[in-house]
Design a protein around this motif. Structure first.
Motif, mmCIF file in Angstrom:
data_model
loop_
_atom_site.group_PDB
_atom_site.id
_atom_site.type_symbol
_atom_site.label_atom_id
_atom_site.label_comp_id
_atom_site.label_asym_id
_atom_site.label_seq_id
_atom_site.Cartn_x
_atom_site.Cartn_y
_atom_site.Cartn_z
ATOM 1 N N GLY A 101 21.178 -11.020 -15.136
ATOM 2 C CA GLY A 101 21.074 -11.645 -13.821
ATOM 3 C C GLY A 101 21.154 -10.629 -12.710
ATOM 4 N N ALA A 102 22.155 -9.726 -12.778
ATOM 5 C CA ALA A 102 22.288 -8.678 -11.762
ATOM 6 C C ALA A 102 21.108 -7.718 -11.825
ATOM 7 N N ARG A 103 20.565 -7.517 -13.024
ATOM 8 C CA ARG A 103 19.406 -6.632 -13.152
ATOM 9 C C ARG A 103 18.218 -7.179 -12.363
ATOM 10 N N GLU A 104 17.993 -8.493 -12.430
ATOM 11 C CA GLU A 104 16.920 -9.107 -11.648
ATOM 12 C C GLU A 104 17.116 -8.855 -10.153
ATOM 13 N N GLU A 105 18.358 -8.996 -9.680
ATOM 14 C CA GLU A 105 18.646 -8.797 -8.263
ATOM 15 C C GLU A 105 18.435 -7.343 -7.856
ATOM 16 N N ILE A 106 18.866 -6.408 -8.717
ATOM 17 C CA ILE A 106 18.682 -4.985 -8.428
ATOM 18 C C ILE A 106 17.196 -4.640 -8.418
ATOM 19 N N HIS A 107 16.446 -5.189 -9.370
ATOM 20 C CA HIS A 107 15.008 -4.947 -9.411
ATOM 21 C C HIS A 107 14.330 -5.460 -8.140
ATOM 22 N N ALA A 108 14.756 -6.623 -7.674
ATOM 23 C CA ALA A 108 14.172 -7.189 -6.452
ATOM 24 C C ALA A 108 14.441 -6.273 -5.256
ATOM 25 N N ALA A 109 15.664 -5.722 -5.187
ATOM 26 C CA ALA A 109 16.017 -4.814 -4.093
ATOM 27 C C ALA A 109 15.192 -3.531 -4.171
ATOM 28 N N ILE A 110 14.976 -3.023 -5.394
ATOM 29 C CA ILE A 110 14.186 -1.801 -5.576
ATOM 30 C C ILE A 110 12.738 -2.034 -5.150
ATOM 31 N N ARG A 111 12.162 -3.159 -5.567
ATOM 32 C CA ARG A 111 10.774 -3.464 -5.188
ATOM 33 C C ARG A 111 10.635 -3.607 -3.664
ATOM 34 N N ALA A 112 11.610 -4.276 -3.051
ATOM 35 C CA ALA A 112 11.556 -4.467 -1.599
ATOM 36 C C ALA A 112 11.605 -3.124 -0.874
ATOM 37 N N LEU A 113 12.420 -2.193 -1.368
ATOM 38 C CA LEU A 113 12.484 -0.860 -0.777
ATOM 39 C C LEU A 113 11.141 -0.149 -0.885
ATOM 40 N N ALA A 114 10.542 -0.219 -2.091
ATOM 41 C CA ALA A 114 9.249 0.443 -2.298
ATOM 42 C C ALA A 114 8.191 -0.143 -1.380
ATOM 43 N N ARG A 115 8.142 -1.474 -1.288
ATOM 44 C CA ARG A 115 7.124 -2.120 -0.467
ATOM 45 C C ARG A 115 7.319 -1.824 1.023
ATOM 46 N N SER A 116 8.544 -1.464 1.408
ATOM 47 C CA SER A 116 8.817 -1.142 2.813
ATOM 48 C C SER A 116 8.387 0.275 3.172
#
Length: 537
Positions: free
Chosen positions: A458-473
């Motif tokens: 579950g936490a891995r999904e949240e961390i992955h979402a944060a990583i993707r958002a950083l990349a897209r920014s």
């Protein structure tokens, strides 16, 4: 009253003090165990049976209550309600000595060994020792330790300093230490987190052998494949409650994930992957980088918007490459570029000043100040932004709280407050706090080494979402992971390394577990040929 427990070969008839029915051969029984911290339930009426001679898996999301349950067993934490019964006798709560006398031993992910002591000295630390002329007689004192070492297959001399041992060998020392004290149950927390595949297999063989000798193993891990393969019974904790229990073969990985997080993991579609515009200038470039035969003539480009991942076996040179990019080490050859400009890093501080941040593999020992607050750990890289008066060395408590609270909210960090000690947070929330540290710092390149190590699904999904958002920014994101599944779930593009070189590149539908594993074992003489599933290496 503390109980003295018979050796593992003497299994007492289970008697249930009340609550759920006991397993026929239950040696350890937990009933109604409840623990509150600041009014929040960490454990909520948990029941658990552990039988001698069996491997019992304990899984759950970070913060689900696993650590609290283990601490209650170890006598470090006193529960508010409930009972712990061993061989029919109730265990005295809040006493580590009573837990040890009862035959319980605990091996934590951060191994509690003294590096400059020998393996033998560590195994006998805290145990009664025989003396001669007022001095410790290590030969006579070490008889039981040497027998335990033989039992777990230790081949190195016990006089070897722990600092000179591999992580796998240190695990053997810890298991031997437990057996030296005649432990009937050994609890292991994330035992394979730092082990290679062969080392993990060796540990599994030892665990199965110990279970065959009548020792109970309480196995705590986020690696669900090994839990399903190794454990005779699995208990799932969620939000402090027992969410599911299953015997071997009665549950698969999908069912286990659903029990852990309460829903299925969303599968990755090729349409979710970001295809970078390679006609644009790269955010970060490496050209001909070499260092001590561990990194050999590596070149790569990282483009805006993408998550670029490095795969490969342990020792392939990925972490060394990350250290070169983050100023931890200086290259012997080649050069780096950031946004098209040459990058010469004399130190980690120079890298940070350039906008490069590294989230290290060992977050607790290398990234966090565990005795400090969540807010302090988040704000420590950007103290210049929270000064009371610009130019004067005085930090504004109000600005610090505002910045920390904003980032805690943005990344969904579960903490009582910014003032709580970060050492009390789960691994996933500690990792998110480390990522949050760099967000206000003018970040240009973020390097994450094993971002989901010791983190639940579950936490891995949240961390992955944060990583993707950083990349897209627009932040450059370089991820290193030994978890092949994570590479498939997270990466837009994967470069696989072996023996310090890049052996292939995978993109789009070519990012599969089979392709990553194949390239991880790719022969060096073939490295110049086309990489399967992607472009030329």
């Amino acid at each position: 009253m503390a109980c003295e427990v018979a050796p593992a070969r003497m299994v007492a008839e289970a008697t249930d003090p009340g609550g759920a029915p006991a397993s026929p051969g239950a040696w350890l029984q937990i009933r109604g165990l409840t623990k509150l911290f600041a009014g929040e339930l960490a454990l909520d009426s948990a029941d658990l049976d552990v039988e001698l001679g069996r491997v019992h898996g304990l899984v759950g999301a970070n913060g689900a209550g696993k650590s609290t349950l283990i601490r209650c067993l170890a006598g470090v934490t006193v529960p508010n309600r409930g009972s712990i019964t061993i061989a029919g006798q109730e265990l005295h709560k809040g006493s580590p000595q009573a837990s040890e006398r009862a035959g319980l031993a605990f091996i934590h992910q951060e191994l509690n060994l003294i590096p400059h002591f020998s393996a033998l000295q560590n195994m006998l630390l805290g145990a009664p020792k025989k003396t001669r002329f007022g001095l410790i007689d290590w030969r006579r004192s070490g008889v039981a330790a040497r027998a335990a070492a033989e039992r777990v297959g230790i081949r190195f001399p016990l006089e070897t300093r722990v600092a000179d041992l591999s992580v796998a060998e240190r695990w053997l020392v810890m298991i031997g230490k437990a057996l030296t004290r005649d432990a009937s149950m050994i609890a292991m927390d994330e035992p394979t987190a730092s082990l290679s595949g062969p080392e993990s297999e060796q540990l599994f063989a030892i665990i199965r052998d110990l279970a065959g000798q009548g020792v109970a193993i309480l196995y705590v891990s986020h690696r669900l494949e090994e839990v399903l393969d190794l454990c005779d019974r699995i208990t799932v904790l969620r939000d402090g409650r027992i969410a599911a229990e299953a015997d071997r073969g009665s549950i698969d990985k999908k069912g286990l994930v659903h029990a852990i997080i309460g829903h299925d993991v969303r599968p990755v579609r090729d349409t979710d992957r970001f295809a970078a515009d390679r006609s644009a200038a790269p955010v970060f470039s490496v050209r001909g980088l070499s260092w001590k035969d561990r990194v050999r003539d590596v070149s790569l480009d990282l483009y805006r918007g993408e998550v670029l991942a490095l795969g490969g076996l342990v020792g392939a040179g990925r972490t060394e490459l990350a250290h070169l990019a983050a100023g931890v080490a200086r290259p012997d050859g080649g050069h780096l570029e950031l946004h098209g400009r040459p990058l010469r890093l004399s130190s980690e501080a120079a890298a940070v000043a350039a906008g490069i941040a590294l989230v290290p593999e060992e977050r607790r020992s290398q990234g966090l100040m565990l005795q400090q607050s969540v807010g302090f750990n988040i704000n420590v890289a950007t103290l210049d932004r929270i000064l009371s008066v610009p130019g004067l060395p005085f930090v504004s408590g109000r600005k610090g709280r505002q910045q920390a609270d904003r980032l805690i909210g943005e990344l969904g960090i579960k903490t009582p407050s910014a003032a709580a000690k970060i050492g009390g947070l789960s691994g996933g929330n500690q990792q998110k706090a480390l990522i949050a540290r760099w967000l206000p710092a003018g970040l240009k390149l973020l390097i994450l080494d094993e971002p989901s190590r010791g983190v639940d699904v579950g936490a891995r999904e949240e961390i992955h979402a944060a990583i993707r958002a950083l990349a897209r920014s627009g932040v450059g994101v370089l991820v290193i992971s030994s978890d092949v599944e994570e590479l498939v779930l997270l990466a837009d593009r994967v470069l696989v390394m072996r023996e310090g070189r890049i052996t292939g590149e995978l993109t789009g539908a070519g990012i599969t577990e089979a392709a990553i594993i194949e390239l991880s074992y790719h022969d060096m003489q073939d490295a110049a040929g086309p990489a399967r599933g992607g472009e030329t290496a």
